[in-house]
Scaffold this motif. Structure first.
Motif, PDB file in Angstrom:
ATOM      1  N   LEU A 140     -13.362 -11.205  -4.865  1.00  0.00           N
ATOM      2  CA  LEU A 140     -13.551 -10.460  -3.623  1.00  0.00           C
ATOM      3  C   LEU A 140     -12.170 -10.359  -2.976  1.00  0.00           C
ATOM      4  CD1 LEU A 140     -16.784 -11.732  -1.814  1.00  0.00           C
ATOM      5  CD2 LEU A 140     -16.379  -9.513  -2.859  1.00  0.00           C
ATOM      6  N   PRO A 141     -11.525  -9.199  -3.052  1.00  0.00           N
ATOM      7  CA  PRO A 141     -10.148  -9.092  -2.572  1.00  0.00           C
ATOM      8  C   PRO A 141     -10.030  -9.217  -1.059  1.00  0.00           C
ATOM      9  CG  PRO A 141     -10.721  -7.283  -4.067  1.00  0.00           C
ATOM     10  CD  PRO A 141     -11.992  -7.969  -3.688  1.00  0.00           C
ATOM     11  N   TRP A 142      -8.804  -9.423  -0.635  1.00  0.00           N
ATOM     12  CA  TRP A 142      -8.474  -9.428   0.790  1.00  0.00           C
ATOM     13  C   TRP A 142      -8.869  -8.086   1.391  1.00  0.00           C
ATOM     14  CZ3 TRP A 142      -7.520 -13.205   3.948  1.00  0.00           C
ATOM     15  CH2 TRP A 142      -6.931 -12.962   5.196  1.00  0.00           C
ATOM     16  N   GLY A 143      -9.090  -8.054   2.704  1.00  0.00           N
ATOM     17  CA  GLY A 143      -9.516  -6.818   3.342  1.00  0.00           C
ATOM     18  C   GLY A 143      -8.935  -6.682   4.736  1.00  0.00           C
ATOM     19  N   THR A 144      -9.547  -5.819   5.530  1.00  0.00           N
ATOM     20  CA  THR A 144      -9.118  -5.568   6.900  1.00  0.00           C
ATOM     21  C   THR A 144     -10.320  -5.107   7.706  1.00  0.00           C
ATOM     22  OG1 THR A 144      -7.556  -4.311   8.288  1.00  0.00           O
ATOM     23  CG2 THR A 144      -8.507  -3.155   6.405  1.00  0.00           C
ATOM     24  N   PRO A 255       3.807  -6.246  -4.443  1.00  0.00           N
ATOM     25  CA  PRO A 255       3.295  -7.236  -5.400  1.00  0.00           C
ATOM     26  C   PRO A 255       2.770  -6.552  -6.662  1.00  0.00           C
ATOM     27  CG  PRO A 255       2.459  -7.666  -3.190  1.00  0.00           C
ATOM     28  CD  PRO A 255       3.101  -6.317  -3.150  1.00  0.00           C
ATOM     29  N   SER A 256       3.163  -7.060  -7.796  1.00  0.00           N
ATOM     30  CA  SER A 256       2.809  -6.421  -9.063  1.00  0.00           C
ATOM     31  C   SER A 256       1.590  -7.099  -9.686  1.00  0.00           C
ATOM     32  CB  SER A 256       3.993  -6.471 -10.033  1.00  0.00           C
ATOM     33  OG  SER A 256       3.679  -5.811 -11.243  1.00  0.00           O
ATOM     34  N   SER A 262      -4.826  -1.833  -6.858  1.00  0.00           N
ATOM     35  CA  SER A 262      -6.115  -1.208  -6.554  1.00  0.00           C
ATOM     36  C   SER A 262      -6.345  -1.095  -5.050  1.00  0.00           C
ATOM     37  CB  SER A 262      -7.258  -2.016  -7.196  1.00  0.00           C
ATOM     38  OG  SER A 262      -7.469  -3.247  -6.514  1.00  0.00           O
ATOM     39  N   LEU A 263      -5.696  -1.961  -4.278  1.00  0.00           N
ATOM     40  CA  LEU A 263      -5.893  -1.963  -2.832  1.00  0.00           C
ATOM     41  C   LEU A 263      -4.964  -0.993  -2.106  1.00  0.00           C
ATOM     42  CD1 LEU A 263      -6.189  -5.830  -2.229  1.00  0.00           C
ATOM     43  CD2 LEU A 263      -8.065  -4.170  -2.281  1.00  0.00           C
ATOM     44  N   VAL A 264      -3.727  -0.928  -2.558  1.00  0.00           N
ATOM     45  CA  VAL A 264      -2.709  -0.127  -1.866  1.00  0.00           C
ATOM     46  C   VAL A 264      -2.368   1.076  -2.731  1.00  0.00           C
ATOM     47  CG1 VAL A 264      -0.430  -0.119  -0.795  1.00  0.00           C
ATOM     48  CG2 VAL A 264      -1.788  -2.229  -0.828  1.00  0.00           C
ATOM     49  N   PRO A 265      -2.750   2.300  -2.322  1.00  0.00           N
ATOM     50  CA  PRO A 265      -2.500   3.482  -3.145  1.00  0.00           C
ATOM     51  C   PRO A 265      -1.014   3.812  -3.217  1.00  0.00           C
ATOM     52  CG  PRO A 265      -3.271   4.139  -0.984  1.00  0.00           C
ATOM     53  CD  PRO A 265      -3.375   2.636  -1.024  1.00  0.00           C
ATOM     54  N   GLN A 266      -0.663   4.586  -4.214  1.00  0.00           N
ATOM     55  CA  GLN A 266       0.735   4.978  -4.382  1.00  0.00           C
ATOM     56  C   GLN A 266       1.272   5.658  -3.132  1.00  0.00           C
ATOM     57  OE1 GLN A 266       2.539   4.273  -7.336  1.00  0.00           O
ATOM     58  NE2 GLN A 266       4.250   4.789  -5.992  1.00  0.00           N
ATOM     59  N   HIS A 302      -8.354   5.947   3.469  1.00  0.00           N
ATOM     60  CA  HIS A 302      -8.389   5.038   2.323  1.00  0.00           C
ATOM     61  C   HIS A 302      -8.869   3.652   2.759  1.00  0.00           C
ATOM     62  CE1 HIS A 302      -7.204   3.029  -1.409  1.00  0.00           C
ATOM     63  NE2 HIS A 302      -6.647   2.105  -0.641  1.00  0.00           N
ATOM     64  N   ALA A 303      -8.338   3.167   3.883  1.00  0.00           N
ATOM     65  CA  ALA A 303      -8.749   1.853   4.367  1.00  0.00           C
ATOM     66  C   ALA A 303     -10.224   1.839   4.765  1.00  0.00           C
ATOM     67  CB  ALA A 303      -7.873   1.447   5.554  1.00  0.00           C
ATOM     68  N   VAL A 304     -10.662   2.882   5.435  1.00  0.00           N
ATOM     69  CA  VAL A 304     -12.055   2.982   5.855  1.00  0.00           C
ATOM     70  C   VAL A 304     -12.991   3.041   4.649  1.00  0.00           C
ATOM     71  CG1 VAL A 304     -13.724   4.544   6.947  1.00  0.00           C
ATOM     72  CG2 VAL A 304     -11.586   3.983   8.121  1.00  0.00           C
ATOM     73  N   ASP A 305     -12.569   3.711   3.596  1.00  0.00           N
ATOM     74  CA  ASP A 305     -13.415   3.893   2.412  1.00  0.00           C
ATOM     75  C   ASP A 305     -13.416   2.692   1.474  1.00  0.00           C
ATOM     76  OD1 ASP A 305     -14.131   6.411   3.234  1.00  0.00           O
ATOM     77  OD2 ASP A 305     -12.715   7.465   1.935  1.00  0.00           O
ATOM     78  N   HIS A 306     -12.307   1.928   1.465  1.00  0.00           N
ATOM     79  CA  HIS A 306     -12.160   0.930   0.401  1.00  0.00           C
ATOM     80  C   HIS A 306     -11.782  -0.483   0.849  1.00  0.00           C
ATOM     81  CE1 HIS A 306     -12.380   4.224  -2.484  1.00  0.00           C
ATOM     82  NE2 HIS A 306     -11.424   4.853  -1.820  1.00  0.00           N
ATOM     83  N   LEU A 307     -11.196  -0.637   2.018  1.00  0.00           N
ATOM     84  CA  LEU A 307     -10.569  -1.918   2.339  1.00  0.00           C
ATOM     85  C   LEU A 307     -11.279  -2.744   3.394  1.00  0.00           C
ATOM     86  CD1 LEU A 307      -6.814  -0.785   2.411  1.00  0.00           C
ATOM     87  CD2 LEU A 307      -8.188  -1.556   0.459  1.00  0.00           C
ATOM     88  N   ASP A 308     -12.292  -2.181   4.035  1.00  0.00           N
ATOM     89  CA  ASP A 308     -12.926  -2.910   5.126  1.00  0.00           C
ATOM     90  C   ASP A 308     -13.632  -4.166   4.610  1.00  0.00           C
ATOM     91  OD1 ASP A 308     -13.780  -2.301   8.203  1.00  0.00           O
ATOM     92  OD2 ASP A 308     -15.326  -3.452   7.146  1.00  0.00           O
ATOM     93  N   TRP A 309     -13.558  -5.225   5.436  1.00  0.00           N
ATOM     94  CA  TRP A 309     -14.233  -6.469   5.091  1.00  0.00           C
ATOM     95  C   TRP A 309     -15.713  -6.265   4.784  1.00  0.00           C
ATOM     96  CZ3 TRP A 309     -11.378 -10.127   3.578  1.00  0.00           C
ATOM     97  CH2 TRP A 309     -10.203 -10.507   4.224  1.00  0.00           C
TER      98      TRP A 309
END
Length: 344
Positions: A140-144, A255-256, A262-266, A302-309
């Protein structure tokens, strides 16, 4: 029948744990759970060591589960504190945030059957944890808190070009020097957001600053020169994902790891030389030439779609069969916000 939940965390006497405190509070709220804080132990008595080998008594008829959220593996000693020690839970799940410190898993608890399931925050950490806990390990990755950021800090003028957040390589650690060099290149630089009187105020200061900046200066722990971070494992921290939720890209050394990518887009990251401030700021200036308001909107989406806790918590909801209506409602709010934002 849906299960009930106790959310258990470890008290921290020092600052810097605000994001985890926010996560545990949010988790308890969304699951209508009891939030229990147990003490952090610097050492373990012989009595505690004797408790390690005692099997957990499961309460199959209670309908109650426990979720232990810890910042570092050493806090797993909370398994030997009440209520996890005496509480008869059907399932005990653990979410380890700084899971890269696998060498700090307490030796006495490696392989313990007092845990039914463990989540780590990076797929690179899975093999190390599986070596102790077998197939009881997931990611379960880190989120925001993208919902909060895009509700309370959604409208702002991006008048800052580059914001310093968190630890930096020596070349960028002096905000006065960075400001002077950035100004000569026409870059509007802002130093670190002010610390508040408590963690909550510091977090609000950060969110306000992120809403006004186009980019954030942040570097992998392997190049930032700090001595308290892991010496060989890279990882994403909260400032990266909070920045994206605020519509800011990250300039620095990325970070590589597969999870980080997968969390931070190009489109949300660009390279800044960590060892040469003049060259690095020139790279910032080049990136700024292609920036526009759509960039910020796309990163927020992107954050709203993928990164929220809440998406991480949805996985916990399914795993423990909680069936939280409030969580479902707030995910729908995220979908509504997303529909108003432009994509990458």
């Amino acid at each position: 029948m849906s299960a009930s939940l106790d959310v258990i965390t470890v008290g921290n006497a020092t600052r810097g744990w605000g994001p985890i405190d926010h996560l545990t509070t949010l988790t308890a709220k969304l699951f209508t759970a009891k939030l229990i804080t147990v003490p952090a132990r610097q050492s373990v008595s012989q009595f505690f060591w004797a408790k390690v080998g005692v099997p957990r008594k499961k309460g199959h008829a209670t309908g109650k589960n426990a979720l232990l959220i810890v910042g570092v593996p050493g806090q797993l000693f909370a398994l030997l504190e009440d209520p996890l020690w005496l509480g008869r839970y059907e399932q005990v799940a653990v979410w380890v945030i700084d899971s890269f410190w696998n060498e700090r898993i307490p030796k006495a608890l490696r392989g313990t059957r007092r845990i039914d399931w463990i989540w780590v925050t990076d797929s690179n950490d899975v093999p190390d944890w599986k070596s102790h806990f077998g197939n009881r390990v997931g990611v379960l990755p880190w989120g925001t808190d993208a919902l909060r950021i895009n509700t309370e800090y959604s409208v702002a003028s991006k008048h800052i070009d580059l914001l310093r957040v968190g630890r930096q390589p020596l070349e960028y650690d002096d905000d006065v020097l960075t400001l002077s060099d950035a100004s000569q290149l026409g870059i509007n630089f802002a130093g670190r957001p002010a610390f508040g009187s408590d963690e909550s105020e510091s977090q609000r200061n950060l969110y306000r600053a992120l809403a006004t900046t186009k980019s954030v200066l942040a570097f992998s722990n392997l190049v930032d020169g700090s001595t308290y971070t892991h010496h060989s494992k890279e990882y994403v921290t909260g400032r990266w994902l909070d920045a994206l939720a605020g519509g800011a890209a990250i300039g620095g050394a990325f970070p590589s790891t597969e999870t980080s990518r997968s969390l931070v887009p190009q489109a949300g990251r660009f390279v800044v030389d960590p060892h040469d401030r003049s060259r690095g700021l020139s790279e910032v200036r080049s990136w700024l030439q292609s920036w526009n308001e759509d960039t910020a909107s796309a990163l927020r989406k992107h954050a709203v779609d993928h990164l929220d806790w809440r998406y991480r918590l949805a996985s916990i909801d399914a795993h423990l069969e909680i069936g939280s209506r409030q969580l479902k409602d707030e995910i729908q709010q995220l979908e509504q916000i997303s529909s108003r934002l432009g994509g990458l």
